[in-house]
Design a protein around this motif. Structure first.
Motif, PDB file in Angstrom:
ATOM      1  N   THR A   8      91.398  23.092 -38.743  1.00  0.00           N
ATOM      2  CA  THR A   8      92.349  22.781 -37.638  1.00  0.00           C
ATOM      3  C   THR A   8      91.820  23.345 -36.620  1.00  0.00           C
TER       4      THR A   8
ATOM      5  N   ARG B 266      94.166  22.802 -29.812  1.00  0.00           N
ATOM      6  CA  ARG B 266      94.155  21.661 -29.135  1.00  0.00           C
ATOM      7  C   ARG B 266      94.557  22.252 -27.604  1.00  0.00           C
ATOM      8  N   PRO B 267      94.109  21.546 -26.558  1.00  0.00           N
ATOM      9  CA  PRO B 267      94.264  20.073 -26.413  1.00  0.00           C
ATOM     10  C   PRO B 267      92.916  19.601 -26.342  1.00  0.00           C
TER      11      PRO B 267
ATOM     12  N   THR C  75      89.778  16.789 -26.757  1.00  0.00           N
ATOM     13  CA  THR C  75      89.689  15.442 -27.285  1.00  0.00           C
ATOM     14  C   THR C  75      88.656  15.340 -28.044  1.00  0.00           C
TER      15      THR C  75
ATOM     16  N   CYS D 146      89.099  14.438 -37.646  1.00  0.00           N
ATOM     17  CA  CYS D 146      88.803  13.924 -36.239  1.00  0.00           C
ATOM     18  C   CYS D 146      89.621  12.668 -36.528  1.00  0.00           C
TER      19      CYS D 146
ATOM     20  N   GLU E   9      92.752  12.110 -37.331  1.00  0.00           N
ATOM     21  CA  GLU E   9      94.132  12.103 -37.271  1.00  0.00           C
ATOM     22  C   GLU E   9      94.681  11.129 -36.124  1.00  0.00           C
ATOM     23  N   THR E  10      95.667  10.476 -36.657  1.00  0.00           N
ATOM     24  CA  THR E  10      96.235   9.281 -35.777  1.00  0.00           C
ATOM     25  C   THR E  10      96.929   9.647 -34.484  1.00  0.00           C
ATOM     26  N   GLN E  11      97.678  10.894 -34.838  1.00  0.00           N
ATOM     27  CA  GLN E  11      98.614  11.566 -33.456  1.00  0.00           C
ATOM     28  C   GLN E  11      97.606  12.078 -32.382  1.00  0.00           C
ATOM     29  N   ARG E  12      96.614  12.480 -32.811  1.00  0.00           N
ATOM     30  CA  ARG E  12      95.658  13.295 -31.941  1.00  0.00           C
ATOM     31  C   ARG E  12      93.948  13.132 -32.350  1.00  0.00           C
ATOM     32  N   PRO E  13      93.640  11.888 -32.255  1.00  0.00           N
ATOM     33  CA  PRO E  13      92.189  11.752 -32.879  1.00  0.00           C
ATOM     34  C   PRO E  13      91.257  12.459 -31.982  1.00  0.00           C
ATOM     35  N   LEU E  14      90.114  12.890 -32.661  1.00  0.00           N
ATOM     36  CA  LEU E  14      88.874  13.746 -31.709  1.00  0.00           C
ATOM     37  C   LEU E  14      87.663  12.849 -31.737  1.00  0.00           C
TER      38      LEU E  14
END
Length: 134
Positions: free
Chosen positions: A19, A22-23, A25, A44, A46-51
Motif C-alpha cells: 500500500t 499517497r498522493p 504519482t 502501480c 490501480e485504475t483510480q490512482r495509477p503509479l
C-alpha cells in the motif's frame, strides 16, 4: 510528486501486500526483485490512482541518493544495534524507527528540525531563507 519505493508499506501473511502513502504519482527504485512482484505491479496499475514506476539504471546508487542515505542511517541506528528473531519483530522495529525519524529526529539539512516540524514550519511560512556559500 515522486516517492522512493522504500516508502511502500509491506505486510506479510499469505504474501506481501503493498500500500502506498499517497498522493505520490510514482516510485523510483532500484532493480530489486520485490519490484517485479505481482503485488507491486497491482499497486502501480490501480485504475483510480495509477503509479509510474521508474527504475534507476544498474550500479547507479547516486540516482537514488536520498533513500540510499536513509538506508545507511537505518543500518547505523537500528540494524547494527539489534538482533531480530522474526520478520515481524524487525518489521515493528523499522516502523517505530521510521516514526522516530520523521517525527522526532533532528535533521541537519532541515535546519535542525524533524521532517514533521519542518513541514509544519513550511506550511506556516515560518522558514528563514538558507544562505549557501560556495
Amino acid at each position: 510528486m515522486y516517492g522512493e519505493a522504500s516508502l511502500c508499506h509491506i505486510e506479510g501473511g499469505s504474501g506481501p501486500t503493498f500500500t502506498a502513502w499517497r498522493p505520490l504519482t510514482g516510485y523510483r527504485s532500484d532493480n530489486g526483485p520485490q519490484f517485479l512482484s505481482a503485488a507491486f505491479g497491482e499497486l502501480c496499475a490501480e485504475t483510480q490512482r495509477p503509479l509510474e514506476h521508474e527504475r534507476i539504471p544498474p550500479k547507479t546508487p547516486n540516482m537514488n541518493a536520498y533513500i540510499e542515505s536513509f538506508h545507511s542511517i537505518l543500518e547505523r541506528d537500528l540494524y547494527t544495534k539489534r538482533y531480530f528473531e522474526t520478520f515481524e519483530e524487525a518489521y515493528e522495529a523499522v516502523a517505530v524507527y521510521i516514526n522516530f525519524y520523521n517525527e522526532r529526529r533532528f535533521h541537519g539539512s532541515l535546519q535542525r528540525m524533524s521532517p514533521k516540524q519542518y513541514h509544519a514550519a513550511w506550511k506556516a511560512g515560518k522558514l528563514k531563507p538558507i544562505e549557501i556559500k560556495l
